[in-house]
Design a protein around this motif. Structure first.
Motif, PDB file in Angstrom:
ATOM      1  N   GLY A  65      73.189 -95.044  -2.507  1.00 44.10           N
ATOM      2  CA  GLY A  65      71.848 -94.999  -1.928  1.00 44.10           C
ATOM      3  C   GLY A  65      71.578 -93.704  -1.190  1.00 44.10           C
ATOM      4  O   GLY A  65      70.485 -93.144  -1.276  1.00 44.10           O
ATOM      5  N   TYR A  66      72.572 -93.214  -0.446  1.00 44.94           N
ATOM      6  CA  TYR A  66      72.399 -91.943   0.256  1.00 44.94           C
ATOM      7  C   TYR A  66      72.232 -90.784  -0.720  1.00 44.94           C
ATOM      8  O   TYR A  66      71.409 -89.898  -0.520  1.00 44.94           O
ATOM      9  CB  TYR A  66      73.572 -91.669   1.197  1.00 44.94           C
ATOM     10  N   ILE A  67      73.010 -90.793  -1.787  1.00 42.92           N
ATOM     11  CA  ILE A  67      72.885 -89.731  -2.797  1.00 42.92           C
ATOM     12  C   ILE A  67      71.522 -89.818  -3.479  1.00 42.92           C
ATOM     13  O   ILE A  67      70.844 -88.809  -3.671  1.00 42.92           O
ATOM     14  CB  ILE A  67      74.041 -89.826  -3.819  1.00 42.92           C
ATOM     15  N   ALA A  68      71.105 -91.030  -3.835  1.00 47.08           N
ATOM     16  CA  ALA A  68      69.797 -91.198  -4.478  1.00 47.08           C
ATOM     17  C   ALA A  68      68.671 -90.785  -3.543  1.00 47.08           C
ATOM     18  O   ALA A  68      67.684 -90.170  -3.981  1.00 47.08           O
ATOM     19  CB  ALA A  68      69.616 -92.651  -4.915  1.00 47.08           C
ATOM     20  N   THR A  69      68.810 -91.090  -2.262  1.00 38.81           N
ATOM     21  CA  THR A  69      67.788 -90.689  -1.291  1.00 38.81           C
ATOM     22  C   THR A  69      67.691 -89.178  -1.205  1.00 38.81           C
ATOM     23  O   THR A  69      66.589 -88.621  -1.118  1.00 38.81           O
ATOM     24  CB  THR A  69      68.106 -91.294   0.086  1.00 38.81           C
ATOM     25  N   MET A  70      68.830 -88.503  -1.245  1.00 37.26           N
ATOM     26  CA  MET A  70      68.818 -87.047  -1.204  1.00 37.26           C
ATOM     27  C   MET A  70      68.038 -86.485  -2.397  1.00 37.26           C
ATOM     28  O   MET A  70      67.182 -85.615  -2.237  1.00 37.26           O
ATOM     29  CB  MET A  70      70.246 -86.499  -1.206  1.00 37.26           C
ATOM     30  N   PHE A  71      68.318 -86.999  -3.591  1.00 34.87           N
ATOM     31  CA  PHE A  71      67.609 -86.519  -4.765  1.00 34.87           C
ATOM     32  C   PHE A  71      66.120 -86.859  -4.697  1.00 34.87           C
ATOM     33  O   PHE A  71      65.269 -86.073  -5.076  1.00 34.87           O
ATOM     34  CB  PHE A  71      68.220 -87.094  -6.051  1.00 34.87           C
ATOM     35  N   TYR A  72      65.818 -88.059  -4.203  1.00 35.91           N
ATOM     36  CA  TYR A  72      64.422 -88.475  -4.083  1.00 35.91           C
ATOM     37  C   TYR A  72      63.664 -87.584  -3.113  1.00 35.91           C
ATOM     38  O   TYR A  72      62.535 -87.166  -3.379  1.00 35.91           O
ATOM     39  CB  TYR A  72      64.340 -89.934  -3.654  1.00 35.91           C
TER      40      TYR A  72
END
Length: 125
Positions: A65-72
């Motif tokens: 989730g943290y990685i996806a949030t960064m990309f988002y």
């Protein structure tokens, strides 16, 4: 405000324009819904992991989730940063510069998001 300041801060309900407030809220509504959607999906996944898995599964998904949030957030920043020049060129009827902006954004996303993520995760396979 400081007592030494020449600027005086005043607040009056007479200057609030409901039509302008509505326009401002409508402008930010799409970002609000995108963040709400992302939060809803994260909460739904966390619930599913707790029902069908354990706290370890939720913790593992938190990292994702943290990685996806960064990309988002990077994508949201690119979209927000592209909006003023695209609107400017559209308003000046210079739409020929719009493909240039899009190609610059694509190159930036490829170099800053896709290439590093490939290198981060390439050792896993």
């Amino acid at each position: 405000m400081s007592s030494k300041s020449n600027a005086k801060l005043q607040f009056s309900l007479n200057v609030i324009n409901v039509k302008t407030m509505g326009s401002i809220m409508a402008l930010g509504l799409s970002s609000l819904f995108m963040f709400m959607y992302f939060s809803f999906i994260i909460a739904l996944h966390n619930y599913s992991f707790m029902v069908y898995g354990s706290a370890v599964h939720v913790a593992a998904f938190a990292i994702i989730g943290y990685i996806a949030t960064m990309f988002y957030l990077i994508a949201e920043g690119i979209a927000g940063g592209m909006q003023p020049p695209v609107s400017y060129y559209y308003g000046k009827k210079q739409i020929t510069k719009d493909p240039l902006l899009r190609s610059v954004a694509r190159i930036w996303v490829f170099n800053r998001v896709l290439c590093p993520s490939y290198h981060w995760f390439s050792h896993l396979s």
